[in-house]
Design a protein around this motif. Structure first.
Motif, mmCIF file in Angstrom:
data_model
loop_
_atom_site.group_PDB
_atom_site.id
_atom_site.type_symbol
_atom_site.label_atom_id
_atom_site.label_comp_id
_atom_site.label_asym_id
_atom_site.label_seq_id
_atom_site.Cartn_x
_atom_site.Cartn_y
_atom_site.Cartn_z
ATOM 1 N N MET A 1 -34.247 -16.886 3.875
ATOM 2 C CA MET A 1 -33.197 -16.107 4.530
ATOM 3 C C MET A 1 -32.584 -16.894 5.691
ATOM 4 S SD MET A 1 -34.779 -12.228 4.632
ATOM 5 C CE MET A 1 -33.320 -11.536 5.463
ATOM 6 N N GLU A 2 -33.437 -17.552 6.465
ATOM 7 C CA GLU A 2 -32.958 -18.311 7.617
ATOM 8 C C GLU A 2 -32.155 -19.532 7.199
ATOM 9 O OE1 GLU A 2 -34.734 -21.157 11.168
ATOM 10 O OE2 GLU A 2 -36.045 -19.673 10.247
ATOM 11 N N ARG A 3 -32.684 -20.297 6.272
ATOM 12 C CA ARG A 3 -32.057 -21.570 5.901
ATOM 13 C C ARG A 3 -30.791 -21.397 5.080
ATOM 14 N NH1 ARG A 3 -37.443 -25.192 4.275
ATOM 15 N NH2 ARG A 3 -37.983 -25.781 6.429
ATOM 16 N N GLU A 4 -30.747 -20.340 4.254
ATOM 17 C CA GLU A 4 -29.636 -20.196 3.310
ATOM 18 C C GLU A 4 -28.766 -18.977 3.561
ATOM 19 O OE1 GLU A 4 -31.041 -20.853 -0.769
ATOM 20 O OE2 GLU A 4 -32.878 -21.684 0.093
ATOM 21 N N GLY A 5 -29.119 -18.183 4.558
ATOM 22 C CA GLY A 5 -28.310 -17.011 4.864
ATOM 23 C C GLY A 5 -28.361 -15.935 3.801
ATOM 24 N N LEU A 6 -29.436 -15.904 3.025
ATOM 25 C CA LEU A 6 -29.558 -14.941 1.930
ATOM 26 C C LEU A 6 -30.091 -13.613 2.438
ATOM 27 C CD1 LEU A 6 -31.193 -17.290 -0.748
ATOM 28 C CD2 LEU A 6 -28.781 -16.643 -0.575
ATOM 29 N N THR A 7 -29.870 -12.562 1.645
ATOM 30 C CA THR A 7 -30.412 -11.253 1.983
ATOM 31 C C THR A 7 -31.877 -11.171 1.591
ATOM 32 O OG1 THR A 7 -29.877 -10.280 -0.167
ATOM 33 C CG2 THR A 7 -28.168 -10.177 1.557
ATOM 34 N N PHE A 8 -32.554 -10.188 2.147
ATOM 35 C CA PHE A 8 -33.951 -9.961 1.801
ATOM 36 C C PHE A 8 -34.110 -9.739 0.294
ATOM 37 C CE2 PHE A 8 -37.116 -6.710 0.742
ATOM 38 C CZ PHE A 8 -38.282 -7.368 1.096
ATOM 39 N N LYS A 9 -33.251 -8.908 -0.288
ATOM 40 C CA LYS A 9 -33.364 -8.590 -1.712
ATOM 41 C C LYS A 9 -33.187 -9.820 -2.585
ATOM 42 C CE LYS A 9 -32.079 -3.701 -1.595
ATOM 43 N NZ LYS A 9 -31.113 -2.673 -2.067
ATOM 44 N N ALA A 10 -32.250 -10.685 -2.234
ATOM 45 C CA ALA A 10 -32.021 -11.903 -3.016
ATOM 46 C C ALA A 10 -33.227 -12.834 -2.951
ATOM 47 C CB ALA A 10 -30.769 -12.615 -2.519
ATOM 48 N N CYS A 11 -33.793 -12.986 -1.760
ATOM 49 C CA CYS A 11 -34.958 -13.864 -1.600
ATOM 50 C C CYS A 11 -36.182 -13.294 -2.299
ATOM 51 C CB CYS A 11 -35.258 -14.076 -0.123
ATOM 52 S SG CYS A 11 -34.040 -15.098 0.721
ATOM 53 N N LEU A 12 -36.342 -11.986 -2.232
ATOM 54 C CA LEU A 12 -37.473 -11.357 -2.912
ATOM 55 C C LEU A 12 -37.389 -11.580 -4.417
ATOM 56 C CD1 LEU A 12 -39.959 -9.552 -3.069
ATOM 57 C CD2 LEU A 12 -38.445 -7.565 -2.983
ATOM 58 N N LYS A 13 -36.194 -11.456 -4.970
ATOM 59 C CA LYS A 13 -36.017 -11.676 -6.407
ATOM 60 C C LYS A 13 -36.423 -13.092 -6.795
ATOM 61 C CE LYS A 13 -32.561 -11.243 -10.088
ATOM 62 N NZ LYS A 13 -31.139 -10.904 -10.401
ATOM 63 N N ASP A 14 -36.025 -14.074 -5.988
ATOM 64 C CA ASP A 14 -36.415 -15.468 -6.258
ATOM 65 C C ASP A 14 -37.922 -15.647 -6.122
ATOM 66 O OD1 ASP A 14 -33.836 -16.195 -6.727
ATOM 67 O OD2 ASP A 14 -33.526 -17.264 -4.842
ATOM 68 N N ALA A 15 -38.521 -15.015 -5.111
ATOM 69 C CA ALA A 15 -39.962 -15.128 -4.912
ATOM 70 C C ALA A 15 -40.729 -14.562 -6.100
ATOM 71 C CB ALA A 15 -40.364 -14.402 -3.626
ATOM 72 N N GLN A 16 -40.224 -13.478 -6.665
ATOM 73 C CA GLN A 16 -40.861 -12.895 -7.852
ATOM 74 C C GLN A 16 -40.722 -13.824 -9.052
ATOM 75 O OE1 GLN A 16 -38.661 -9.185 -7.550
ATOM 76 N NE2 GLN A 16 -40.535 -8.042 -7.129
ATOM 77 N N ALA A 17 -39.551 -14.430 -9.206
ATOM 78 C CA ALA A 17 -39.324 -15.348 -10.332
ATOM 79 C C ALA A 17 -40.226 -16.571 -10.240
ATOM 80 C CB ALA A 17 -37.861 -15.782 -10.352
ATOM 81 N N LEU A 18 -40.530 -17.015 -9.017
ATOM 82 C CA LEU A 18 -41.381 -18.190 -8.814
ATOM 83 C C LEU A 18 -42.871 -17.859 -8.788
ATOM 84 C CD1 LEU A 18 -39.222 -19.906 -6.054
ATOM 85 C CD2 LEU A 18 -39.605 -20.760 -8.386
#
Length: 440
Positions: free
Chosen positions: A171-188
């Motif tokens: 979120m800090e480095r890329e300016g992403l929302t919590f929901k977007a980052c959570l989705k990526d974390a689940q995929a990884l």
């Protein structure tokens, strides 16, 4: 060389399989260090047909982990099933009742039943070891229980959940929302399909409760931990933290306070110059403040098969060498009751983001309500939409805009009372964001 230590591994997921491999791979080194051969003689898991890439030749398979725990084929049970109840609890209880040592990575089990299990282990004269339950491969349990015995600890805090740290980093480095980052974390694979336990702070709370018992010689009190997660954090909060010289982390914090021990888990602003602010991604870190050593920070992998297995095998090696310590650093009978300190009594600096209507007098109204409660404001920042403001000759749009305050030390109860008064004045367009500041 003494008679071999026979291990029964209950749970062959990522960590369990890594433990079996590590024990085989490091067999010679473990024997040389402990004076005793260590070998896996029995395993248990739900799916016998699954290919885990393990050579289980000569190893007895148990469909029921409780049966494994009671078997005469094992001297030490390694519980890697997980969960505070059900098979995990029954397996550990059965192992202790049968006079067998136990090694576990199960923080939920210890947070909820650690006192009873430790008392049972003492009565049977066996070890209950759990280095892997907090911060994965970081040896923080050993540091608190053994390495810092000569110190009086005043505070323990840290990043104890890699999923949350990964999300906040992105979120800090890329300016992403919590929901977007959570989705990526689940995929990884960093976050579960149901991420609540991680992102709402409960995983960190269980780990913190264990550290509190070790650091301060008190009974585990998982219910006494105040818990907030990171789901309400917005990219703007991270941007503002950057401008103000801070970084946002989900911390578990325990410290000596008037009347007892504060135990809290919440998003926290930490100075960018601090060691813990530099910990990014899935890495964990724990800082211990003590009278003799000062500040000690341990940083490393908080999860993963090999890292967690490293901590499990370290416990196994201690048992093989005959190293025995009280489960929580002292006999259970000498652990003091855990005196809860209400979160309302916490005192510190605060970041407060208010979404207010952009009109004259709003900032003054906010400052007045703060001053009425003797809350001193260190800095105040207001962001306005230039396009909306340009339509008003006085530069006020009337639209919702963020107003950010940084306070000097104040109590939680006082801050909450001021925010309630500001809301009652009709100055807020939405609920306020409140993030505590943990200074060095």
């Amino acid at each position: 060389m003494s008679q071999s230590l026979r291990l029964g591994v209950a749970g062959l997921g990522t960590v369990g399989a890594s433990v079996v491999r590590m024990v085989a791979r490091r067999a010679g080194a473990i024997a040389a260090a402990t004076g005793r051969e260590v070998r896996v003689t029995a395993v248990s898991s739900r799916d016998k047909t699954r290919d885990r890439g393990l050579d289980l030749t000569g190893v007895t398979w148990f469909d029921d982990p409780v049966a494994l725990a009671s078997s005469g084929e094992v001297d030490c049970v390694v519980e890697l099933i997980g969960g505070s109840e059900g098979p995990a609890k029954a397996t550990v209880e059965a192992a202790i009742a049968a006079g067998k040592h136990v090694v576990t990575a199960n923080k939920a089990l210890l947070a909820h039943h650690g006192a009873a299990l430790a008392k049972a282990a003492e009565a049977k004269g066996v070890t209950l070891a759990y280095e892997a339950s907090v911060a994965g491969g970081i040896p923080v349990i050993k540091a608190l229980r053994e390495g810092l015995t000569g110190n009086a600890v005043s505070r323990v805090y840290g990043i104890m959940n890699g999923t949350c740290n990964y999300i906040l980093t992105r979120m800090e480095r890329e300016g992403l929302t919590f929901k977007a980052c959570l989705k990526d974390a689940q995929a990884l694979g960093y976050a579960e399909a149901d991420p609540t336990f991680d992102v709402e702070g409960f995983d960190t709370a269980h780990k913190l409760a264990i550290l509190v018992s070790l650091a301060f010689g008190v009974e585990i009190d998982a219910e006494g931990v105040s818990v907030e997660g990171i789901s309400a954090i917005q990219p703007l909060d991270l941007t503002m933290a950057e401008e103000l010289g801070y970084r946002i982390k989900l911390l578990g914090v325990a410290q000596v306070a008037e009347g007892g021990i504060e135990q809290r888990v919440h998003p926290t602003m930490v100075p960018k110059s601090s060691a813990i602010a530099q910990v990014m991604g899935v890495t964990n870190a724990v800082t211990i403040d003590a009278d003799a050593v000062g500040e000690l920070t341990l940083i490393g992998p908080g999860a993963g098969g090999e890292a967690t297995a490293s901590a499990v095998v370290a416990d196994i090696a201690d048992i093989a060498a005959g190293v025995a310590r009280p489960t929580f650093g002292r006999p259970t009978a000498s652990l003091a009751p855990s005196e809860r300190v209400a979160m309302q009594r916490h005192e510190g600096g605060y970041y407060i983001r208010l979404t207010v209507h952009d009109r004259p007098g709003v900032a003054a109204g906010v400052a007045t309500r703060m001053a009425e409660r003797d809350i001193s404001i260190e800095s105040i920042l207001q962001r306005r939409s230039e396009s909306a403001a340009s339509k008003d000759p006085h530069g006020r749009s009337g639209q919702p805009v963020p107003l950010v305050l940084i306070t000097y030390a104040a109590t939680e109860g006082t801050i909450r009372a001021a925010l309630d008064a500001i809301a009652a004045d009709g100055l807020l367009a939405e609920a306020p964001q409140l993030i505590r500041i943990e200074r060095e």
